[in-house]
Design a protein around this motif. Structure first.
Motif, PDB file in Angstrom:
ATOM      1  N   HIS A  10      -4.400   6.339   2.948  1.00  0.00           N
ATOM      2  CA  HIS A  10      -3.665   5.249   2.313  1.00  0.00           C
ATOM      3  C   HIS A  10      -4.441   4.772   1.087  1.00  0.00           C
ATOM      4  CE1 HIS A  10      -6.602   2.823   4.567  1.00  0.00           C
ATOM      5  NE2 HIS A  10      -6.364   1.859   3.695  1.00  0.00           N
ATOM      6  N   TYR A  43       0.827  -1.188   0.000  1.00  0.00           N
ATOM      7  CA  TYR A  43       0.000   0.000   0.000  1.00  0.00           C
ATOM      8  C   TYR A  43       0.877   1.260   0.000  1.00  0.00           C
ATOM      9  CZ  TYR A  43      -4.295  -2.582   1.036  1.00  0.00           C
ATOM     10  OH  TYR A  43      -5.388  -3.414   0.970  1.00  0.00           O
ATOM     11  N   TYR A  45       1.640  10.061   5.936  1.00  0.00           N
ATOM     12  CA  TYR A  45       1.583  10.586   7.293  1.00  0.00           C
ATOM     13  C   TYR A  45       2.137  12.000   7.264  1.00  0.00           C
ATOM     14  CZ  TYR A  45       0.602   6.137   9.664  1.00  0.00           C
ATOM     15  OH  TYR A  45       0.011   4.986  10.121  1.00  0.00           O
ATOM     16  N   ASN A  80       4.461  -2.001   3.736  1.00  0.00           N
ATOM     17  CA  ASN A  80       3.584  -2.322   4.855  1.00  0.00           C
ATOM     18  C   ASN A  80       4.304  -2.380   6.190  1.00  0.00           C
ATOM     19  OD1 ASN A  80       1.299  -2.574   3.106  1.00  0.00           O
ATOM     20  ND2 ASN A  80       2.168  -4.505   2.396  1.00  0.00           N
ATOM     21  N   MET A  81       5.538  -1.898   6.223  1.00  0.00           N
ATOM     22  CA  MET A  81       6.315  -1.925   7.456  1.00  0.00           C
ATOM     23  C   MET A  81       6.485  -0.530   8.055  1.00  0.00           C
ATOM     24  SD  MET A  81       6.839  -4.983   8.087  1.00  0.00           S
ATOM     25  CE  MET A  81       8.019  -4.802   9.420  1.00  0.00           C
ATOM     26  N   LEU A  82       5.851   0.465   7.448  1.00  0.00           N
ATOM     27  CA  LEU A  82       5.923   1.840   7.944  1.00  0.00           C
ATOM     28  C   LEU A  82       7.375   2.279   8.134  1.00  0.00           C
ATOM     29  CD1 LEU A  82       3.376   3.504   8.259  1.00  0.00           C
ATOM     30  CD2 LEU A  82       3.734   3.486  10.710  1.00  0.00           C
ATOM     31  N   TYR A 141       0.995   4.827   1.910  1.00  0.00           N
ATOM     32  CA  TYR A 141       0.483   5.513   3.093  1.00  0.00           C
ATOM     33  C   TYR A 141       1.091   6.919   3.136  1.00  0.00           C
ATOM     34  CZ  TYR A 141      -0.124   0.632   4.678  1.00  0.00           C
ATOM     35  OH  TYR A 141      -0.452  -0.700   4.777  1.00  0.00           O
TER      36      TYR A 141
END
Lengths: 106, 117
Positions: A49, A32, A36, A92-94, A34
Motif C-alpha cells: 500500500h 491510500y 491485493y 480505505n473501505m477495501l 492498496y
C-alpha cells in the motif's frame, strides 16, 4: 472509495518485470492505494500500500504518480506462481473492482 | 500465526433451502468481514463487525441473509431461503482494528464455495 480502472487482463513472460497499471483519478487526499492479489481458489492476499511516496517490499514495488491519479504495481521478476487476479483499491473501505488477470507464461 | 479458518469448503444446496457458513478469525483480530464473490467479479463486502457489534451491513440482503458474532470471536453467516443467484464464494476476513489508517491488515480465509441448484 475512489473508482479504479484496471486492464482486464495482461500477459508477462516468466522472469520479466510485470507492470500493472491502475487509474484512480478521483482519489482524495487521505485515501491510500492498496494492492491485493487473488490466486485461484484462495482468498485475496495483501501485497502493498502507499499514500504519496513510492513503496517497496519483498513482494513488489508501488509507483504512485505525483498527482496521485494513477499507480503502477511492479513485480520485478515474475514467476509462474504470480499468475493471479490483481486488485487495485483506492480508498480505505477495501472496495474491490474487477481487477487485472495476470498470466505469467514460461 | 494461524490464518482465518472457514468451513465448509464447499456446499451444494437446492434453492429455498437454508445454509450456514462459519468463520474463525485470527486470534486477537477485533474486526471481521464477510464478502460475497460471484464468479468473475471482485469480492463485495456484505457485513463488517467490530468485536460483536455491526459496523456496516448496508449491502447485506437482510430479507434472506443474517450474520452474527456473538462473543466477538467466530462468526456465522446464514442464508434462508437460498436463491440461485446466491451461488458464489463467501469469504471471511479479519483485521486487528478498523478506523485507523492505513487500513491494510486484512487476512482472508480461503472461502466457502456455495452452489445453489
Amino acid at each position: 472509495d475512489a473508482k479504479t480502472t484496471q486492464p482486464t487482463s495482461m500477459d508477462c513472460a516468466e522472469g520479466r518485470a510485470a507492470n500493472l497499471p491502475c487509474n484512480h483519478s478521483t482519489i482524495s487526499g487521505n485515501e491510500y492505494v492498496y494492492w491485493y492479489r487473488q490466486i485461484h481458489s484462495q482468498g485475496p492476499q495483501y501485497i502493498i500500500h502507499g499514500l504519496k511516496n513510492n513503496e517497496t517490499n519483498e513482494m513488489a514495488s508501488l509507483i504512485i504518480t505525483e498527482d496521485r491519479k494513477s499507480s503502477t504495481l511492479i513485480l520485478p521478476h515474475a514467476t509462474l506462481r504470480d499468475t493471479a487476479v490483481y486488485y487495485c483499491i483506492a480508498g480505505n473501505m477495501l472496495t474491490f473492482g474487477g481487477g487485472t488477470r495476470l498470466m505469467v507464461k514460461p | 500465526e494461524a490464518g482465518v479458518a472457514q468451513s465448509p469448503r464447499y456446499k451444494i444446496i437446492e434453492k429455498r433451502q437454508s445454509v450456514a457458513f462459519w468463520c474463525n478469525p485470527i486470534s486477537g483480530h477485533a474486526t471481521l468481514y464477510w464478502y460475497q464473490q460471484i464468479l468473475g467479479q471482485g469480492p463485495k463486502l456484505l457485513i463488517q463487525f467490530q468485536n460483536n457489534g455491526v459496523v456496516d451491513d448496508s449491502q447485506l440482503p437482510k430479507d434472506r441473509f443474517s450474520a452474527e458474532r456473538l462473543k466477538g470471536v467466530d462468526s456465522t453467516l446464514k442464508i434462508q431461503p437460498a436463491k440461485l443467484e446466491d451461488s458464489a464464494v463467501y469469504l471471511c476476513a479479519s483485521s486487528l482494528r478498523s478506523g485507523t489508517l492505513p487500513n491494510y491488515g486484512y487476512t482472508f480465509g480461503s472461502g466457502t464455495r456455495l452452489t445453489v441448484v
